[in-house]
Design a protein around this motif. Structure first.
Motif, short mmCIF file in Angstrom:
data_model
loop_
_atom_site.label_atom_id
_atom_site.label_comp_id
_atom_site.label_asym_id
_atom_site.label_seq_id
_atom_site.Cartn_x
_atom_site.Cartn_y
_atom_site.Cartn_z
N ASP A 345 5.27 -6.15 -0.12
CA ASP A 345 6.69 -5.92 0.18
C ASP A 345 7.21 -7.19 0.84
N ASP A 346 7.96 -7.98 0.08
CA ASP A 346 8.32 -9.33 0.51
C ASP A 346 9.51 -9.34 1.46
N GLU A 347 9.21 -9.05 2.70
CA GLU A 347 10.17 -9.26 3.78
C GLU A 347 9.38 -9.51 5.05
N ARG A 348 9.96 -10.23 5.99
CA ARG A 348 9.26 -10.55 7.22
C ARG A 348 8.81 -9.26 7.93
N GLY A 349 7.51 -9.19 8.20
CA GLY A 349 6.99 -8.06 8.95
C GLY A 349 6.80 -6.79 8.15
N GLU A 350 6.84 -6.89 6.82
CA GLU A 350 6.59 -5.68 6.02
C GLU A 350 5.12 -5.59 5.63
N PHE A 351 4.79 -4.70 4.69
CA PHE A 351 3.42 -4.25 4.53
C PHE A 351 2.84 -4.58 3.16
N LEU A 352 1.51 -4.48 3.09
CA LEU A 352 0.75 -4.62 1.86
C LEU A 352 0.29 -3.22 1.44
N TYR A 353 0.42 -2.90 0.13
CA TYR A 353 0.18 -1.55 -0.35
C TYR A 353 -0.86 -1.51 -1.47
N ARG A 354 -1.44 -0.32 -1.63
CA ARG A 354 -2.34 -0.02 -2.75
C ARG A 354 -1.98 1.35 -3.30
N TYR A 355 -2.02 1.47 -4.62
CA TYR A 355 -1.82 2.75 -5.29
C TYR A 355 -3.08 3.08 -6.07
N VAL A 356 -3.56 4.32 -5.99
CA VAL A 356 -4.74 4.77 -6.72
C VAL A 356 -4.35 5.98 -7.55
N SER A 357 -4.56 5.89 -8.86
CA SER A 357 -4.18 6.99 -9.75
C SER A 357 -5.10 8.20 -9.55
N ASN A 358 -4.57 9.37 -9.84
CA ASN A 358 -5.40 10.58 -9.80
C ASN A 358 -6.35 10.63 -10.99
N ASN A 359 -5.83 10.27 -12.15
CA ASN A 359 -6.62 10.35 -13.38
C ASN A 359 -7.17 8.99 -13.74
N VAL A 360 -7.97 8.94 -14.80
CA VAL A 360 -8.65 7.70 -15.17
C VAL A 360 -8.08 7.14 -16.46
N TYR A 361 -8.23 5.82 -16.60
CA TYR A 361 -7.77 5.13 -17.80
C TYR A 361 -8.93 4.96 -18.78
N ALA A 362 -8.62 5.18 -20.05
CA ALA A 362 -9.56 4.88 -21.12
C ALA A 362 -8.72 4.47 -22.33
N PRO A 363 -9.12 3.44 -23.06
CA PRO A 363 -8.34 3.00 -24.21
C PRO A 363 -8.07 4.15 -25.17
N GLY A 364 -6.82 4.27 -25.58
CA GLY A 364 -6.45 5.28 -26.55
C GLY A 364 -5.97 6.59 -25.96
N VAL A 365 -6.16 6.82 -24.67
CA VAL A 365 -5.70 8.07 -24.07
C VAL A 365 -4.25 7.90 -23.62
N ASP A 366 -3.59 9.01 -23.34
CA ASP A 366 -2.20 8.98 -22.87
C ASP A 366 -2.17 8.35 -21.48
N THR A 367 -1.36 7.31 -21.34
CA THR A 367 -1.30 6.58 -20.07
C THR A 367 -0.08 6.95 -19.23
N ASP A 368 0.78 7.83 -19.73
CA ASP A 368 2.05 8.08 -19.05
C ASP A 368 1.85 8.67 -17.65
N ASP A 369 0.73 9.35 -17.45
CA ASP A 369 0.48 10.00 -16.16
C ASP A 369 -0.02 9.04 -15.10
N LEU A 370 -0.61 7.92 -15.52
CA LEU A 370 -1.38 7.10 -14.59
C LEU A 370 -0.53 6.47 -13.49
N MET A 371 0.73 6.18 -13.76
CA MET A 371 1.59 5.61 -12.72
C MET A 371 2.62 6.61 -12.20
N ASP A 372 2.39 7.90 -12.48
CA ASP A 372 3.25 8.95 -11.95
C ASP A 372 2.53 9.84 -10.93
#
Length: 625
Positions: A345-372
């Protein structure tokens, strides 16, 4: 007209939302016993050997070198400077038409709203190259416009309504096909992939924030259909080949006719006020009038997913990744298949973040859920060299999932995350489970709190008071597991000026007169494992920054700590955005806002400086990176 860079984005925020002075801190920089003693202690935190898996510490040098170029000197020339044996060419410039029915850029008028909507956008930033069906596609953020330049044809009269819309249309994202031929890399006009994504492009808001009352407006009572994206800074690429544009300083485009209009505390936390930065969008689009549409700012500040291979696709704002001044979004597929995304988060004194998906990625599977559907975390750095990811949940913040995704800064403040020196790009080492983040600078470190009132004490990865130069922090997840809540950290480099200072402001021991720089910003690894560092700093070449010249791009070896200068940009530019052709024989680099203060004529050497993408090649046709 008011000079558009009299104040930086952050400085403008502080004018409209002034910070109180913090209680006095010890002036650790001034009291440093020595440069080596101070920096050595910081770099040793957490055991570098443990962090990097047994490689040499950042201050050590190996006998050999992995650099395939000789370092160059700083420069104040209004041109691109690269090492001997390399050459550059212009690929695309602000205003270049994407379609044959669009006129060529006119330096007298600087175009119209209609022409700009079908031409390459302004002030290139994060970008990437995609190979699809035998074609090369460039996707690049167009962060903002230099108002004195884009409206320069109007003189003191200022812009008319079409001029304001022209500035709006210069924002967003450009998707364009490139082809390499006898004249070098060129845009392919009328390609079916060519597209401008602007502040007027229809998008979907997905994830926990979608449909919440805080994002509903009269124009969109469902809270799911958002219009446009702007001020996109860094970027990311998903494992399935889509582009992530990151909305950063979205706040400065909102205003109210009554400048005395008071916005809510939650909007102030993001720098929203009744006074904009001079873009005047509210005059042509009431979405940007916060008095009439107080929820509209809650619909900006997200990561936007774009499919570059389908010009008819609808971009999606992924609210599960949080709302902040996003710098970039670095995607990693963990060993268990979960998608992990690191963000600053690019502002003075702001934070660094991490997001972890609930489901897993595999080539060919539906990816729409992974960032929701997933969990956000904010980073806590301890002075011991250890760190932890603090979960942002209802239990830890007292906020609902939707509220966390809309008011992410407030959530991170509640869990006590570490206030950072403007966390910008995050990059993953392809050869080791470690990450790097550019902390570009922070003049308020140890002096003023952040916009939420969180103190910014000197220490940990932010060891210098009133930090003018910046540093790069790196960390390794425990056991190489990106979903682990623990990590070890150290500093790869502290920028500075060893020719002017002898204390901590000289920088770390892997910095010298021959490679010094300030304000690291863009970061990217090549396939060989070199870290490329781009700067967006002070180019005055005077006082604290004497001898540092124009903004530049350097390459660093994560194993030895060696850093070499590779490229210097034209006057007053920022060097930002980096990608490679599929064969690795071309490096594409972004040159943003040359001549922002009137001191450049690059690249056409006339009175209209233009941001551009350049291609860098070896003269022998060899691989770069």
């Amino acid at each position: 007209m008011t000079k558009n860079h009299t104040l930086s984005f952050d400085d403008f925020d502080e004018v409209v939302n002034p910070r109180l002075l913090e209680p006095e801190f010890d002036h650790v920089v001034e009291r440093a016993l020595s440069r080596r003693g101070f920096i050595g202690g910081i770099l040793a935190l957490g055991s570098v050997t443990a962090l990097t898996g047994g490689v040499l510490p950042a201050t050590a040098r190996a006998d050999g070198s992995r650099f395939a170029f000789e370092a160059i000197s700083t420069s104040t020339a209004d041109t691109i400077t690269v090492p001997e044996g390399f050459k550059t060419e212009i690929v695309a410039r602000w205003g270049d038409p994407l379609f044959s029915d669009t006129p060529e850029f006119d330096p007298l008028t600087r175009g119209t709203a209609a022409s700009q909507a079908r031409a390459f956008g302004d002030n290139t930033d994060g970008m990437d190259i995609f190979s699809h069906a035998g074609r090369t596609l460039l996707v690049v953020n167009n962060e903002y416009t230099n108002r004195d330049i884009i409206w320069g044809d109007r003189g003191d009269a200022g812009p008319d309504a079409d001029g304001i819309l022209k500035g709006m249309m210069a924002h967003g994202v450009t998707v364009v096909e490139l082809a390499d031929g006898e004249n070098g890399w060129q845009m392919v006009k009328d390609s079916p992939y060519n597209r401008r994504i602007t502040p007027q492009t229809e998008m979907l808001l997905t994830g926990p924030a979608a449909g919440h009352d805080l994002v509903k407006t009269d124009a969109d009572p469902t809270g799911t259909k958002v219009q446009g994206t702007w001020n996109n800074c860094g970027n990311g690429v998903t494992p399935w080949g889509t582009y992530l544009a990151c909305e950063e300083n979205f706040n400065g485009y909102f205003s109210a006719e009554d400048e005395a209009h008071e916005v809510s505390a939650d909007l102030k936390r993001y720098g929203i006020s009744a006074k904009d930065w001079g873009y005047r969008w509210a005059e042509v689009d009431t979405r940007f009038d916060v008095a009439q549409n107080p929820n509209e700012p809650n619909r900006a500040g997200y990561v936007v997913e774009i499919d570059p291979t389908d010009a008819t696709s609808t971009p999606k704002k992924r609210s599960a990744l949080g709302r902040m001044k996003h710098e970039n979004a670095e995607c990693v597929v963990n060993n268990d298949g979960k998608l992990v995304i690191y963000m600053g988060d690019d502002e003075r004194g702001e934070f660094l973040y991490r997001y972890v998906s609930n489901n897993v990625y595999a080539p060919g599977v539906d990816t729409d859920d992974l960032m929701d559907n997933g969990t956000l975390y904010a980073a806590k750095f301890h002075d011991t060299g250890a760190g932890e990811w603090l979960e942002l949940s209802e239990a830890t913040t007292g906020m609902s999932k939707a509220e966390i995704c809309i008011h992410t800064r407030q959530a991170a403040s509640k869990v006590g995350a570490t206030t950072m020196d403007r966390p910008e790009w995050v990059a993953t080492n392809p050869n080791a489970p470690e990450l790097y983040c550019a902390l570009t600078n922070n003049k308020n470190r140890g002096i003023k709190p952040n916009a939420g009132g969180d103190l910014t004490p000197v220490g940990g990865p932010n060891p210098r008071e009133a930090n003018k130069f910046g540093q790069i922090v790196r960390w390794k997840p425990n056991a190489g597991d990106h979903t682990s809540n623990g990590f070890a950290w150290d500093l790869y480099v502290m920028a500075g000026n060893p020719d002017v200072h002898q204390d901590a402001r000289a920088g770390s021991d892997n910095l010298s007169s021959g490679n010094m720089f300030n304000s690291p910003d863009g970061l990217a690894f090549d396939e060989a494992g070199l870290l490329w560092i781009q700067t967006d700093g002070n180019y005055s070449n005077a006082d604290d920054f004497a001898g540092q010249g124009n903004n530049q791009m350097l390459a660093g070896d994560p194993v030895t700590g060696e850093i070499r200068r590779f490229l210097v940009g034209p006057n007053e530019c920022e060097v930002t955005g980096l990608s490679w052709s599929a064969d690795r024989r071309t490096m594409f680099v972004g040159i943003q806002h040359p001549g922002e203060d009137g001191g450049s004529h690059w690249p056409d050497m006339n009175d209209v400086p233009r941001s551009a993408i350049i291609a860098v090649r070896r003269e022998d046709g060899g691989i770069i990176g």
